[in-house]
Write an enzyme that holds these catalytic residues in place. Structure first.
Site, PDB file in Angstrom:
ATOM      1  N   GLU A  31       0.886  -1.606  -0.410  1.00 41.80           N
ATOM      2  CA  GLU A  31       0.125  -0.155   0.096  1.00 41.80           C
ATOM      3  C   GLU A  31       1.321   1.473   0.037  1.00 41.80           C
ATOM      4  O   GLU A  31       0.282   2.630   0.019  1.00 41.80           O
ATOM      5  CB  GLU A  31      -1.428  -0.308   1.025  1.00 41.80           C
ATOM      6  CG  GLU A  31      -2.192  -1.401   1.026  1.00 41.80           C
ATOM      7  CD  GLU A  31      -1.909  -2.500   0.581  1.00 41.80           C
ATOM      8  OE1 GLU A  31      -1.384  -2.477   1.607  1.00 41.80           O
ATOM      9  OE2 GLU A  31      -1.771  -3.342   0.282  1.00 41.80           O
ATOM     10  N   ASN A  77      -0.241  -8.465  -3.365  1.00 39.73           N
ATOM     11  CA  ASN A  77      -0.637  -7.232  -4.245  1.00 39.73           C
ATOM     12  C   ASN A  77       0.419  -6.187  -5.134  1.00 39.73           C
ATOM     13  O   ASN A  77       1.249  -5.480  -4.798  1.00 39.73           O
ATOM     14  CB  ASN A  77      -1.517  -6.508  -4.356  1.00 39.73           C
ATOM     15  CG  ASN A  77      -1.330  -5.398  -2.823  1.00 39.73           C
ATOM     16  OD1 ASN A  77      -0.374  -5.334  -2.010  1.00 39.73           O
ATOM     17  ND2 ASN A  77      -1.155  -4.364  -3.013  1.00 39.73           N
ATOM     18  N   ASP A 126      -6.770  -5.971  -5.030  1.00 43.72           N
ATOM     19  CA  ASP A 126      -5.978  -6.195  -3.885  1.00 43.72           C
ATOM     20  C   ASP A 126      -5.878  -8.023  -3.269  1.00 43.72           C
ATOM     21  O   ASP A 126      -5.884  -8.201  -1.601  1.00 43.72           O
ATOM     22  CB  ASP A 126      -6.098  -5.248  -2.768  1.00 43.72           C
ATOM     23  CG  ASP A 126      -5.445  -5.492  -1.377  1.00 43.72           C
ATOM     24  OD1 ASP A 126      -3.719  -5.226  -1.528  1.00 43.72           O
ATOM     25  OD2 ASP A 126      -5.956  -5.432  -0.082  1.00 43.72           O
TER      26      ASP A 126
END
Lengths: 197, 613
Positions: free
Chosen positions: B214, B298, B340
């Site tokens: 992220e 991801n 994700d």
């Protein structure tokens, strides 16, 4: 603006005096709203943000030894200006503030829509928090963001917990709504009693 | 375990041998159950076919990662009598995802940030603290931890405890004295990197990887020399083949994974440099094939429009030689990930009878909602079967190996897509399942979540989030947000399931006596019958449970079960981080699904240990 137009009364023919009075009253009210609305839409040519040095006198706590030294609160004019607040909202996304604080609910960083203020709720405190960073993961943006944009961010951050006027706070979002608009958020009573993370 | 040189390890080996003898002589012959089929564990992998020393040396119990114990004192008949034996407060209020370790009559616990390591003396009443080790990680590291400041545990090897700190240090601590043996910085928080995974130690190498999908990190797995802490090799998840340790022995099964420098060419120019693919999940090891297996997370950002292409080598699984890190094969669970769906979950190594042949497989309950059975020698997908409600894809094409996406659920800029199932935490996130060779079943703690999502433009600023997706999660069909189920990997079907109100974010444990354990986010620690799924016992802990249960034999010869309570993690961030439930988008949209959690549990890290009276 749209409130002004919607509320502007149509001219009444041969109205009874009471109604006429009411119409005059409403007209005055509409004019007031119209003016407020003008202010809401005012572009910031004349709005000067506080200087960066204004934040230097800030305290992170109300607790002082001995007699209290007089406060010199910083007034951030951007808090009354819809344009500046909407700019703050845009920058909050673009500088990735929202990546940690989301729409005020928090995630990686703490919530900003509640009444807990770990590092102070005053505009100068929030300015310092953004510029200096804070020890539990808030990065320091010193030298990365122009001062006037920091003050726009400060104004927007305070709108998340209803600290700015609802006539200036953003009323809608361009994106999927996950919480109530800033404009309709209840005004929290900030407390310097944030629970430790 | 490799033969070790140190005296401590020799002593431990003697203790192990004694335990093994004791357990062999005491234990009853395994009762055969007509309803269930015995499954052989591969040779060289510790499990029920080999003596169980009653210890717990790594979070997944053994290299095959089955979390299966042959301790048999706690049974289906007496589990109802389990009582608290002792407890220990960790003094930390964030999410406790770690598995305790038990080695040489000492229990070791790693806390979330600030990553304290406690050693507890199991030979004394109440298990007093022997020592604690405090690495004092940088407090700023909390700002790059996407999903609470968790740590998933430590590993024991050759007299040392190895684990990672949130601020990207791998440390080795002497298991006897608590003194730091080495401390190696392997990542940088200013690049958005953090570390949360539990290491696996294979052949004198400590294998660790980074978190930060992220934050636009570039994912990697690295091997540190167990005695010196020096980096032996580092394999990136994106970029040129040379960086990914892809060479002439790389033989991926499917065409989509064959070609030069796919870690560059399946990305827009330079996007691979900030393309994610962290390695924050589980690693398994097959000593016979000398291969390690691990998944990649991801791609970044979540907004898929900013990274057209398959985004190799994210959301997939690598098989590598642990000696030099070279890749042998790769398979991509979710090419060009849209939601994700990190590919880092556990892989359980077993030999299964499939179509009349015994195959060396790995079983992977994947975030995208399928239980995959892969041939672990080649990377061929033998089956991929939904274990949860899925709207985002329509199956896996076994000819090409490719996940068939449902185009209606693809995000595009500024468009809100509804009913994305599973939600971003997947049908199952990191919470590891257990496999019983006795029942032949996989015990699956998992989620039942869907979401609405809208992709927005993500700006890359190093050290800050790089996501570009607004998310709002909610319960999937039926309204229960979690499930604990038993899955038959041969028949590829669910055998039984238990609905839970909250996502089941704890790991699973299963024993040869057919007792399975897990915990719930509102604090219940539960024992269930592994064959039929009926509840046997439960105990309400002080805080929600997201930890990994273990079982061990104490110095008194009794079987104990241990679990860390202490809610948090991504799903419990709303409690651990004092988040505001009025913003459903908080915690990457998990707030919306968990807004009632603060009413049902509070923070607080505490170890609970249970035994029969």
């Amino acid at each position: 603006m749209r409130e002004g137009i919607l509320l502007f009364p149509r001219p009444a023919r041969r109205s009874p005096p009471a109604l006429r009075l009411r119409v005059v009253g409403m007209g005055a009210l509409a004019l007031l709203i119209f003016q407020a609305a003008c202010k809401r839409e005012e572009r910031g040519f004349r709005v000067q943000p506080p200087s960066a040095s204004a934040a230097e006198g800030s305290r992170m706590t109300d607790f002082q030894p001995g007699p209290r030294t007089p406060e010199s609160p910083v007034k951030n004019e951007y808090e009354d200006n819809a344009y500046a607040l909407s700019e703050g909202k845009r920058l909050f996304q673009e500088y990735n503030c929202s990546g940690c604080h989301f729409n005020g609910g928090g995630g990686i960083g703490p919530a900003l829509m509640d009444d807990e203020w770990l590092y102070g709720d005053k505009p100068e405190n929030i300015f310092e928090t953004i510029v200096e960073g804070r020890p539990n993961g808030m990065p320091s943006f010193r030298g990365k963001v122009p001062d006037y944009q920091v003050w726009q961010l400060v104004a927007y951050v305070r709108s998340l917990s209803g600290q700015v006027g609802s006539n200036a706070a953003p009323g809608r979002s361009d994106h999927m709504q996950t919480s109530s608009p800033e404009q309709s958020r209840p005004r929290e009573s900030p407390k310097l009693s944030g629970k430790p993370r | 375990m490799q033969p070790s040189k140190s005296h401590i390890a020799k002593n431990i080996a003697v203790v192990l041998a004694l335990f093994a003898c004791a357990s062999a002589s005491c234990s009853r012959p395994i009762q055969s159950n007509a309803e269930v089929r015995e499954v052989r564990l591969p040779s060289g992998l510790s499990g029920s076919n080999e003596p169980d020393d009653g210890q717990w040396l790594m979070p997944a119990k053994n290299y095959s990662s089955n979390r299966f114990s042959s301790l048999d004192q706690i049974t289906v008949d007496n589990a109802r009598d389990l009582k608290v034996a002792w407890t220990f407060s960790t003094g930390i209020n964030r999410g406790h995802e770690a598995a305790p370790l038990v080695v040489n009559n000492t229990m070791y616990i790693v806390t979330p940030y600030p990553n304290i390591l406690y050693a507890l003396d199991l030979t004394k009443p109440g298990a007093p603290m022997k020592w604690k080790y405090e690495p004092k990680p940088s407090s700023a590291a909390q700002g790059v931890a996407c999903c609470d400041v968790v740590n998933r545990g430590a590993a024991f090897y050759d007299g040392k405890i190895f684990y990672n700190t949130l601020d990207d240090h791998t440390v080795a601590v002497d298991a006897q004295s608590g003194k730091e043996v080495w401390n190696t910085q392997v990542g940088d928080i200013n690049q958005g990197e953090s570390m949360t995974m539990a290491p696996l130690v294979v052949k004198d190498k400590v294998l660790v990887g980074n978190s930060g999908g992220e934050f636009g990190v570039r994912g990697w797995l690295t091997a540190l020399d167990a005695s010196s802490g020096k980096i032996a090799w580092k394999a990136y998840s994106t970029g040129p083949d040379v960086d990914c340790l892809i060479g002439s022995n790389f033989k991926p099964f499917y065409e989509a994974d064959q070609g030069k420098d796919l870690g560059v060419t399946t990305w827009p120019p330079d996007a691979w440099k900030i393309g994610g693919g962290g390695v924050w999940g589980w690693i398994s090891y097959d000593p016979e094939l000398n291969l390690i297996y691990y998944g990649t997370a991801n791609p970044g950002p979540w907004n898929p429009d900013q990274r057209p292409g398959d985004n190799k080598w994210t959301c997939g699984i690598f098989a590598r030689n642990p000696d030099n890190g070279e890749a042998l094969w790769f398979y991509q669970w979710s090419p060009h990930d849209l939601h994700d769906y990190d590919g880092v979950n556990e892989q359980i190594l077993i030999d299964l009878p499939i179509a009349g042949h015994t195959r060396k497989v790995l079983v992977r309950p994947e975030r995208n909602g399928y239980v995959y059975v892969l041939d672990r020698t080649s990377g061929e997908v033998l089956s991929a079967t939904p274990f949860a409600y899925i709207t985002t894809s329509k199956g896996v094409d076994l000819k090409t190996g490719r996940l068939i996406y449902n185009p209606e659920k693809s995000a595009s800029l500024g468009k809100v897509v509804r009913e994305i199932c599973p939600a971003s935490p997947g049908a199952k996130d990191w919470q590891p399942s257990a496999f019983s060779p006795k029942t032949g079943l996989l015990y699956l703690p998992h989620n039942n979540l869907c979401q609405d999502a809208e992709s927005v433009e993500a700006n890359y600023i190093a050290g800050t989030p790089y996501v570009g997706m607004n998310v709002k999660m909610y319960a999937g069909p039926g309204g229960n947000r979690g499930v604990f189920s038993a899955w038959d990997p041969v028949a590829a079907k669910e055998v039984w399931s238990i609905k839970e109100d909250y996502p089941v974010w704890s790991g699973a444990l299963v024993t040869t006596a057919n007792v399975a354990f897990y915990g719930t986010m509102d604090g219940w620690f539960k024992a269930v019958n592994a064959v039929a799924g009926e509840p046997l016992w439960q105990f309400k802990c002080g805080s929600g449970i997201i930890g990994q249960p273990i079982t061990y034999r104490g110095p008194d010869g009794k079987q104990y079960v241990a679990i860390l309570s202490g809610v948090g993690g991504w799903s419990g961030a709303i409690v651990a981080g004092n988040l505001d439930p009025r913003d459903g988008g908080g915690a990457l949209g998990f707030n919306n699904a968990m807004s009632d959690l603060p009413k049902n549990t509070v923070k607080g890290g505490m170890l609970y240990v249970f035994a029969l009276p």
